[in-house]
Each structure stands twice: as C-alpha cells, then as structure tokens.
Motif scaffolding. Structure first.
Motif, mmCIF file in Angstrom:
data_model
loop_
_atom_site.group_PDB
_atom_site.id
_atom_site.type_symbol
_atom_site.label_atom_id
_atom_site.label_comp_id
_atom_site.label_asym_id
_atom_site.label_seq_id
_atom_site.Cartn_x
_atom_site.Cartn_y
_atom_site.Cartn_z
ATOM 1 N N ALA A 94 62.347 86.706 -40.761
ATOM 2 C CA ALA A 94 62.496 87.453 -39.551
ATOM 3 C C ALA A 94 63.718 88.123 -39.412
ATOM 4 N N ALA A 95 63.867 89.056 -38.782
ATOM 5 C CA ALA A 95 64.850 89.867 -38.273
ATOM 6 C C ALA A 95 65.862 89.046 -37.608
ATOM 7 N N LYS A 96 67.170 88.938 -38.253
ATOM 8 C CA LYS A 96 68.353 87.906 -37.303
ATOM 9 C C LYS A 96 68.778 88.583 -36.166
ATOM 10 N N PRO A 97 69.391 88.005 -35.066
ATOM 11 C CA PRO A 97 69.822 88.541 -33.766
ATOM 12 C C PRO A 97 70.723 89.648 -34.240
ATOM 13 N N GLY A 98 70.532 90.718 -33.478
ATOM 14 C CA GLY A 98 71.447 91.972 -33.868
ATOM 15 C C GLY A 98 70.744 93.103 -34.727
ATOM 16 N N VAL A 100 67.731 95.356 -36.282
ATOM 17 C CA VAL A 100 66.622 95.986 -35.600
ATOM 18 C C VAL A 100 64.989 95.370 -36.320
ATOM 19 N N PRO A 101 64.235 95.016 -35.795
ATOM 20 C CA PRO A 101 62.948 94.300 -36.373
ATOM 21 C C PRO A 101 61.995 95.754 -36.555
ATOM 22 N N CYS A 102 60.904 95.429 -37.520
ATOM 23 C CA CYS A 102 60.039 96.448 -38.022
ATOM 24 C C CYS A 102 58.971 96.600 -36.769
ATOM 25 N N ASP A 103 58.656 97.696 -36.336
ATOM 26 C CA ASP A 103 57.685 98.051 -35.367
ATOM 27 C C ASP A 103 56.318 97.681 -35.876
ATOM 28 N N VAL A 104 56.241 97.900 -37.011
ATOM 29 C CA VAL A 104 54.551 97.817 -37.464
ATOM 30 C C VAL A 104 53.995 96.427 -37.885
ATOM 31 N N CYS A 105 55.027 95.437 -38.355
ATOM 32 C CA CYS A 105 54.451 94.074 -38.879
ATOM 33 C C CYS A 105 54.143 93.593 -37.493
ATOM 34 N N ILE A 106 52.990 92.597 -37.819
ATOM 35 C CA ILE A 106 52.458 91.776 -36.743
ATOM 36 C C ILE A 106 52.908 90.247 -37.064
ATOM 37 N N GLY A 107 53.195 89.454 -36.063
ATOM 38 C CA GLY A 107 53.568 88.206 -36.323
ATOM 39 C C GLY A 107 55.137 88.353 -36.493
ATOM 40 N N THR A 108 55.421 87.543 -37.726
ATOM 41 C CA THR A 108 56.903 87.737 -38.143
ATOM 42 C C THR A 108 57.292 88.984 -38.645
ATOM 43 N N LYS A 109 58.398 89.435 -37.637
ATOM 44 C CA LYS A 109 58.711 91.082 -38.062
ATOM 45 C C LYS A 109 60.123 90.790 -38.632
ATOM 46 N N PRO A 110 60.055 91.306 -39.793
ATOM 47 C CA PRO A 110 61.413 91.315 -40.830
ATOM 48 C C PRO A 110 62.216 92.270 -40.423
ATOM 49 N N LYS A 111 63.351 92.404 -40.944
ATOM 50 C CA LYS A 111 64.509 93.398 -40.398
ATOM 51 C C LYS A 111 63.961 95.001 -40.927
ATOM 52 N N ALA A 112 64.205 95.853 -39.973
ATOM 53 C CA ALA A 112 63.891 97.215 -40.428
ATOM 54 C C ALA A 112 64.924 97.915 -41.316
ATOM 55 N N LEU A 113 64.579 98.580 -42.429
ATOM 56 C CA LEU A 113 65.374 99.429 -43.295
ATOM 57 C C LEU A 113 65.782 100.770 -42.840
#
Length: 547
Positions: A94-98, A100-113
């Motif tokens: 999951a994306a860490k504090p600070g 930006v998370p992925c807007d498409v992923c459902i559930g656990t949202k990883p860091k957006a590239l």
C-alpha cells in the motif's frame, strides 16, 4: 475460449471518445462502437450527427441499442482484468503516507507512478501500462503523481485548465477565455510554464548566489574566529610566560629574603651557642672548686686545711664576661631592600615586555600621509605630506566640508574600517600637540571638545610638561620621560593605544571603544606660540631612528 481470451488486449475494448473500456457499448450504422453515454453526449453538443471515427454523416439521430455481444465480451474482459489486478495488487504494498495512491486499484492501493492530466487519474505500475502501449493513450500527458487532480479542471465549466490568463494571473479553460475573460490576454499553459520556469531558474540562481555569499561569509567568520583563537592562544601563552617569569622572580626574591634572614639567625645562634658552651664549662669548673672549698671548710684537721688553703685560694682561670653579649641582628630594611630589588627586576622585565609589545604592534605600520583638504588654513604641509606645522598667516583656501575651520588640526588621507593599523609621529621640540584617531563623521567647523563621545581618541601635550588622555573626562598622565616619538596603534575591535617609541613605555590605552565608522589619523601641531612651538609634527616609518 481460453485461447481466444489470451489474444484479447485492452485496446480492442476502448471507446474512442473517453478512451476507456466500453460502458454500455452501442454500434452506429457505419459499424463503429462507442459507449452509449459518450456518443449521446457527443451528438448533444453538435448540430450534425456524424461518426466521431469515420466522420460519416447520419441523416437522422439513431435510436441506439446496446450491443449485447460486445457488452458480454467487455464484461468478461473486465472480470479477467479485475482478477489480474487483484492478484497483482496483493503483491504490491500500500502507498505510504505522503505518497499518491493508485485511483484504479480496489482494496489495497499501491503507490502511483504517474498521473494523467487527460484522464485526471493516477496509476500504479499495472494500470499505467495502457498509457505506455496503446497508441491513443500515449498521446496523454503524464506527470509525476499528484493529489487532487480534480483541481486541474475548471470548476465552472468542468473542462481542463489549458490556458493561462496573464491579465488575472490565473489558469482557465477554453470556455473561460471566451466567456469570463474574453478581453484578457492568454497564453498556453506550457508557454507560461516555460516563462515561469525560466524565472524560477533565475530566482534559483539568485538564491544560490545568496547562499554562496553567506557560505563565504560563514567561512570568513570561521576564519576570523580561528585567527582570533590563534591570537588569543598566542596572547595567553605570552601572558603565561610573562607571569610565570614574574612569579619565579617573586619566588626567587622571597627565597633570597628568607635565606638572608635565616642566615643571620643561624649566625646569631652559632655565636650564642659558643658563648653558652664556654660559660657552661666555667660553671662546671667553678662548681667543682666550690665543692672542694666547701669540703675543706668543714675539715677539723688543722694541718690539712693549712696545707691545702693556698692552692684553693687562687682563682681558676676564667674569662671576664662583663662586656660579652649576644646582640640580635637587625632585620630592619631587609624586606624593603628585597622588594626594591624585585621592583628593579620587574621593571626590567616590564621594559622587555613593552619592547616586545611595541615590535608586535609595529607589524601593522601603515604609510600615512597628511590630507591637505582637511587642513586648517594656518597649517603648512611639506611636499611629501609627512610634516606639518602652524604658521602665522591665514591662507585663502576653499572652505570645503572636509576642512577644519576653528582649530589648527587635520586628518590623514588613509581611512580604516577593520583590522589593525599603526603609525608613529615625531614630536621632538614641541611644547603642544594633539595625536590620535577620529571618526569620519566628526564636526570640523565649530568648537570641537576632543573626547570619544564626539568621535576623537587622543592624547595631548600642553606647556611642555602636561600630558593628558582626553577620555571625557580627561586623565592626567604621569610619564617618566618626555616622549620624542609617539606610536599610535588601533585595533578596530575596540582599542587605541599610545606608546613612547624610544623607551617602549605605554603612554595610555583607550579600551572597549565602539567606532562604527571609518577612522582617520588625527594630528594637531597646535599654534606657533610665537615660535616656541614651531617644530613640526613628522610622520615616521617604524624602522626609522631619526625622522
């Protein structure tokens, strides 16, 4: 079916209007597929009904029905994509504090590239792939991931902010440019971006220059502190050396004093001991004779008494002690003599110390010359600007702001605003003179009380024997000799000292001074006094024995 599904790509199921996977796909009469909502909205905003893909004009607006075959294939494709995404997302953190998370992923949202400025969405590695592979999506503008992509849409018209209004200095959409800002000046965001980026680059250069200046100043201050520390250590070492020598001199003087007193006491004790020993021997012999006399006096033998009387009557050989005595030595003056000798030693040490100090300050000697533009009209300067005396004629000179108009004085050309400097002046043959330093901002036209409060740090001679430091109030100086050459040393950190160059004696020191202005050497040969004070002041080099 499995083989067929493996050949599917997302590019096959993208609506050419929204560039996303079909939602409620419909097919036009020309055979192209669109999302029902997309094609309907497209026709709502155009007067001519035509296909967005092939531009074929449709004479009437069709009653569009959902293409069930394509809809089923798209649903299956979505299901496979979601399973793949879910499987992939389980492996991603999951994306860490600070971040930006992925807007498409459902559930656990990883860091957006990346974030897409067209889709207004941020994508992780998996969901970013279509933008890197699909030809239509490659045209989208990708940036480093940012939050609040909705802020990049015009709140009034729900369109991307694509223009910059230079009049209002704000970002606007294309509708804003024709509605709310139609008389304003616009440029594309990229053009304004390039301009602002250039300004930021210039600002960054200026900041870097400021940083470098401050770093140089820091290094300068560190160097000053290092030099100050070295000077302080050197002075402490010299002080320890001097005071150690003084302490040793005092201890030697005390040891000599104690030894002298103890030697006198030992001599007295030795003399008394000899006398006492001799007296004790005589006492012993007399006591023996007394015993014999007493014994004979009690004898009843007539013959024996008469035969022994003559030998006992004679007095034993003894010394006449009437004039003999032990006189305690006189210690009066012993301490005074020792202190006088110590004082002489300290005077010699002090002279050596003053000579060393004078040589040290002479290392800061400057080539000082007199400034004729500041000279009082009665003063006469030599051609080389090294000598000045007071004449009897008032010369017709321009009364420029720098010139002294009331007293016979002037300044040197040289100014100082930091560090140390030294100069020396011959005053031989004069009965009156003033020497020192002065601030640039001093009053030069009226009555000038010489004092630090008025910007002067000076000493003077009056009537041939009256020396004063003009410290406000003045301090009378008792000098052992009349200086013929005076050295002036200035440390801009707060010291002005005056030295008798020939004897190396310290005349006076102003300490704790606050300058905050340029300093100039100050001279006054004083009035001629009918020829009694006609000798000039002469600026000398520190290595000259005769000026």
């Amino acid at each position: 079916m499995s083989a067929a599904s493996s050949l599917r790509s997302e590019d096959q199921f993208l609506c050419s209007i929204c560039l996303d996977v079909f939602t409620d796909p419909v097919t036009t009469s020309c055979g192209h597929n669109f999302c029902k909502h997309c094609i309907t909205q497209h026709w709502d905003h155009n007067d001519i009904f035509q296909c967005p893909m092939c531009k074929e004009i449709l004479h009437t607006r069709l009653q569009l029905k959902i293409n069930t075959f394509i809809s089923e294939v798209v649903a299956e494709f979505r299901h496979e994509s979601q399973q793949k995404t879910s499987s992939s997302s389980l492996e991603q953190q999951a994306a860490k504090p600070g971040e930006v998370p992925c807007d498409v992923c459902i559930g656990t949202k990883p860091k957006a590239l990346k974030s897409c400025l067209v889709c207004l969405l941020s994508y992780c590695d998996s969901h970013l792939q279509p933008h890197l592979t699909v030809s239509r999506l490659k045209r989208h503008q990708l940036i480093h991931p940012v939050d609040n992509l909705e802020d990049r849409m015009c709140r009034k018209h729900d369109k991307p902010l694509e223009l910059f209004c230079k009049t209002d200095q704000t970002c606007v959409c294309t509708l804003c440019s024709v509605l709310n800002h139609k008389t304003h000046e616009f440029v594309p965001l990229k053009e304004e971006y390039e301009g602002k980026k250039a300004e930021l680059g210039k600002t960054e250069d200026e900041i870097q220059q400021m940083i470098q200046k401050r770093r140089r100043k820091i290094e300068e201050m560190k160097k000053s502190v290092k030099m100050s520390k070295a000077a302080a250590d050197r002075q402490i070492a010299e002080g320890v050396q001097v005071f150690t020598a003084l302490k040793e001199s005092v201890e030697r003087g005390l040891d000599q004093l104690i030894k002298e007193i103890e030697d006198k006491q030992k001599t007295t004790e030795k003399q008394a001991k000899g006398f006492i020993k001799h007296l004790e021997q005589e006492v012993s012999e007399l006591m023996k004779r007394s015993s014999e006399v007493k014994q004979l006096s009690h004898s009843e033998d007539h013959l024996h008494l008469l035969q022994s009387f003559s030998s006992l009557k004679a007095a034993p050989p003894t010394k006449d002690w009437t004039e003999v005595s032990v006189r305690p030595p006189s210690y009066e003056g012993t301490v005074v003599k020792a202190v006088t000798q110590l004082e002489e030693t300290l005077r010699k040490d002090m002279k050596n110390l003053l000579e060393v100090e004078l040589k040290r300050v002479q290392q800061y000697a400057m080539d000082v010359t007199l400034d004729p533009d500041t000279a009082h009209p009665q003063l006469i300067l030599s051609g080389d600007g090294k000598q000045v005396h007071c004449g009897d004629v008032w010369k017709n000179l321009p009364d420029n702001p720098e010139r002294f108009s009331k007293y016979a004085c002037l300044l040197g050309r040289n100014s100082f605003s930091s560090g140390c400097f030294y100069f020396q002046v011959q005053v031989k043959g004069k009965t009156d003179w003033d020497l020192g330093v002065a601030r640039e901002s001093i009053n030069r036209k009226g009555i000038i009380p010489l004092s630090p409060q008025n910007g002067f740090w000076t000493v003077w001679l009056r009537n041939g024997n009256e020396y004063k430091a003009l410290a406000g109030p003045s301090v009378r100086l008792s000098l052992h000799s009349h200086p013929e050459k005076v050295g002036v040393f200035v440390d801009y950190e707060g010291l002005v000292s005056f030295h008798d160059v020939d004897t190396a004696a310290l005349i006076y020191s102003f300490t704790g001074c606050s300058f905050n202005d340029k300093l100039y050497p100050y001279f006054s040969p004083c009035n001629n006094d009918g020829g009694k004070n006609s000798a000039p002041l002469i600026i000398c080099a520190d290595n000259q024995t005769v000026c």
